[in-house]
Scaffold this motif. Structure first.
Motif, PDB file in Angstrom:
ATOM      1  N   ASN A  58       0.812  -1.229   0.000  1.00  0.00           N
ATOM      2  CA  ASN A  58       0.000   0.000   0.000  1.00  0.00           C
ATOM      3  C   ASN A  58       0.839   1.270   0.000  1.00  0.00           C
ATOM      4  OD1 ASN A  58      -2.458  -1.377  -0.082  1.00  0.00           O
ATOM      5  ND2 ASN A  58      -2.523  -1.544   2.152  1.00  0.00           N
ATOM      6  N   MET A  59       2.132   1.134  -0.124  1.00  0.00           N
ATOM      7  CA  MET A  59       3.014   2.299  -0.193  1.00  0.00           C
ATOM      8  C   MET A  59       3.008   2.860  -1.622  1.00  0.00           C
ATOM      9  SD  MET A  59       7.107   2.258   0.463  1.00  0.00           S
ATOM     10  CE  MET A  59       8.119   3.729   0.279  1.00  0.00           C
ATOM     11  N   TYR A  60       2.895   4.169  -1.743  1.00  0.00           N
ATOM     12  CA  TYR A  60       3.010   4.817  -3.050  1.00  0.00           C
ATOM     13  C   TYR A  60       4.482   5.104  -3.342  1.00  0.00           C
ATOM     14  CZ  TYR A  60      -2.037   5.490  -3.091  1.00  0.00           C
ATOM     15  OH  TYR A  60      -3.392   5.275  -3.099  1.00  0.00           O
ATOM     16  N   CYS A  61       4.843   4.992  -4.606  1.00  0.00           N
ATOM     17  CA  CYS A  61       6.240   5.195  -4.970  1.00  0.00           C
ATOM     18  C   CYS A  61       6.328   5.661  -6.419  1.00  0.00           C
ATOM     19  CB  CYS A  61       7.034   3.894  -4.799  1.00  0.00           C
ATOM     20  SG  CYS A  61       6.444   2.523  -5.814  1.00  0.00           S
ATOM     21  N   ALA A  62       7.536   5.991  -6.827  1.00  0.00           N
ATOM     22  CA  ALA A  62       7.834   6.250  -8.238  1.00  0.00           C
ATOM     23  C   ALA A  62       8.569   5.019  -8.754  1.00  0.00           C
ATOM     24  CB  ALA A  62       8.695   7.494  -8.392  1.00  0.00           C
ATOM     25  N   ALA A  63       8.106   4.476  -9.876  1.00  0.00           N
ATOM     26  CA  ALA A  63       8.686   3.247 -10.426  1.00  0.00           C
ATOM     27  C   ALA A  63       9.344   3.549 -11.762  1.00  0.00           C
ATOM     28  CB  ALA A  63       7.598   2.188 -10.597  1.00  0.00           C
TER      29      ALA A  63
END
Length: 279
Positions: A77-82
């Protein structure tokens, strides 16, 4: 991660584009199909994404080292930049790859796509990117069902993907919506296709090619003699969008079909099938 205080916090929820639009079945919208599971599960984007992609690239090309993540701080559930071969994308971590704990399954919130990435391709999402709504909208092709009532054929999936893909802008009419699940049931129109002064819908095209049928022609009787009895009335609607997005269902139709060849259906989808020993 040196810039932790500037990232989207674990309690933050990125707003959803679905909630930002006053959807009306009398209006015609314009959008792009961004990912297809099958004609009953796909994602569309109704907003321009180019500038967002540019902003992500410009920011992380300079500061990605400051936002690098280690496996121990990455969580579901962590938001990130991929980062992948297409550049940087906003993503949500949905699962740890149990075969290799340094890999993570992420959902691209602006495209509706599931990816498996090594942790060194994931970066903390700066707070400036957290206020932009998640652009991928869950969609269902309205009032059509598979020919056999239960499973979309490979040709139906292939044809639907072919005529809606390639960043082709489509006209979209809303037939129905499910606000609690944020799903649109839609008719799609390719403005470049005109026949006899009319522009047929993609929905009608699949029916005319015997790849789908009208939903009101569904039969309530399952085929006789089968060992896996469906537990749901409209099997072609499953797995639902949410199950694909959170990694609890296979990420593509092809993967599902491949798994069904080697895994018992009631093991693969215990909530959908019951095994009935042949008499």
């Amino acid at each position: 991660m040196a810039s932790h205080e500037k990232t989207v916090g674990c309690n933050n929820i990125i707003p959803n584009f679905f909630d930002k639009v006053d959807w009306n079945n009398k209006d015609v919208y314009h959008g792009f199909v961004t990912n297809v599971y099958d004609p009953s599960k796909f994602w569309m984007r109704f907003a321009e994404v180019g500038r967002l992609q540019d902003m992500l690239r410009e920011f992380y090309q300079v500061k990605k080292n400051s936002f690098a993540l280690t496996p121990d701080v990455i969580h579901v559930n962590m938001y990130c930049a991929a980062l992948d071969q297409d550049g940087f994308h906003r993503a949500k971590v949905v699962r740890v790859d149990l075969r290799e704990p340094t890999n993570f399954i992420v959902f691209y919130i602006d495209h509706g796509i599931i990816k498996r990435l090594h942790f060194n391709k994931l970066y903390g999402l700066h707070e400036q990117f957290g206020a932009i709504p998640a652009l991928a909208v869950r969609c269902v092709l309205a009032n059509v069902a598979p020919v056999d009532n239960e499973n979309w054929s490979s040709e139906a999936v292939r044809r639907f993907s072919s005529i809606t893909g390639g960043e082709k802008q489509l006209g979209v009419r809303i037939s129905n919506m499910t606000p609690e699940r944020k799903v649109l049931e839609v008719y799609l129109v390719d403005p470049s296709v005109e026949r006899g002064g009319r522009t047929p819908t993609v929905n009608h095209h699949l029916i005319s090619q015997n790849l789908a049928k009208n939903i009101w022609h569904l039969s309530n009787q399952p085929p006789a003699g089968r060992v896996y009895t469906p537990l749901m009335k409209y099997m072609y609607l499953y797995p639902i969008h949410e199950a694909i997005e959170n990694g609890t269902a296979p990420s593509t139709w092809q993967l599902t079909e491949n798994l069904k060849e080697c895994v018992a259906w009631d093991v693969l989808f215990p909530e959908l099938f019951k095994y009935t020993p042949p008499k």
